[in-house]
Design a protein around this motif. Sequence first.
Motif, PDB file in Angstrom:
ATOM      1  N   LEU A   1       0.824  -1.204   0.000  1.00 52.31           N
ATOM      2  CA  LEU A   1       0.000   0.000   0.000  1.00 52.31           C
ATOM      3  C   LEU A   1       0.858   1.253   0.000  1.00 52.31           C
ATOM      4  O   LEU A   1       0.550   2.215  -0.715  1.00 52.31           O
ATOM      5  N   PHE A   2       1.923   1.241   0.797  1.00 52.94           N
ATOM      6  CA  PHE A   2       2.784   2.418   0.835  1.00 52.94           C
ATOM      7  C   PHE A   2       3.394   2.687  -0.530  1.00 52.94           C
ATOM      8  O   PHE A   2       3.418   3.816  -1.020  1.00 52.94           O
TER       9      PHE A   2
ATOM     10  N   HIS B   1       2.355   1.699  -3.431  1.00 47.40           N
ATOM     11  CA  HIS B   1       1.331   2.099  -4.384  1.00 47.40           C
ATOM     12  C   HIS B   1       0.918   3.541  -4.151  1.00 47.40           C
ATOM     13  O   HIS B   1       0.697   4.297  -5.089  1.00 47.40           O
ATOM     14  N   HIS B   2       0.853   3.909  -2.883  1.00 49.30           N
ATOM     15  CA  HIS B   2       0.472   5.270  -2.543  1.00 49.30           C
ATOM     16  C   HIS B   2       1.501   6.261  -3.060  1.00 49.30           C
ATOM     17  O   HIS B   2       1.160   7.372  -3.460  1.00 49.30           O
TER      18      HIS B   2
ATOM     19  N   ASP C   1       9.953   2.717   2.460  1.00 50.02           N
ATOM     20  CA  ASP C   1       8.658   2.130   2.811  1.00 50.02           C
ATOM     21  C   ASP C   1       8.764   1.309   4.075  1.00 50.02           C
ATOM     22  O   ASP C   1       7.905   1.376   4.957  1.00 50.02           O
TER      23      ASP C   1
END
Lengths: 141, 118
Positions: free
Chosen positions: A74-75, A77-78, A88
Amino acid sequence: MEIDEDRSDFEKDEEEDDDSVSDLLRDRFRLSAISIAEYEAAKRNGMEISQPIVACIADLAFKYIGQLAKDLELFAHHAGRKSVTMADVIVSAHRNEHLAASLRSFRDELKAKEPQCERKRKKVPRKDDKAIEGIVHIPDL
Amino acid sequence: MDKKRRKVKIEEQNQINSAMDDHETPVLEPIWTRKAQEREGIDFHQTDAMDSEVVAGTSKKIRPTFANPNALKLSCELVRIFITEAVQRAATVAEGEGGAKVEAIHLERILPQLLLDF
């Protein structure tokens, strides 16, 4: 109806594969976790750990890795990236300041070990960033 | 779908952890870095797995995520610290009680704080 069945069969197969793969991984991970736990226990004046406890810790760590993997994805991708970087990982440890600090020092050690023929125009020793790191989160890679 | 995500991350972690077992400076690191990089091709899927299903399963691995080898080492260190903390805290409790073996009850006591810290 048929299409749904086909798809669910396909998914079932995939899920079974996933399960068996994840079981395999869990077992392999458990071995490593056990040896780490035994080593750590022995370090403390030869204390022993009972086997079920070690297994518990290993399972706990396995679940933790699952969560960690999700978080890191998620990190990344964010941040609009496709790969997970060291930044990350350090962000995922933000809850505990000591943890983050020890990860940062580990990262700096890794960087120092790398051969000097590193990346683009930047200067090789980036130890100056250590001080700034706490304030400005520079994505290094 | 979640399992797919976890799948390869853990594969890599395992390679790492077997290296970490030595506990001295990870000498086996170069070995697992190579292995991990091979596996990185299979890395985890995006949460948009729903979309990929809609597209009739053609683009299953629509956007696999990769992981940097250094990030891998770092996350491995993180997991190792996790296990170490768990064991050391439980051992502290066990020593405080005067026992010579770490039991479930010791683990129970440290569990909430451990989970909050990580």
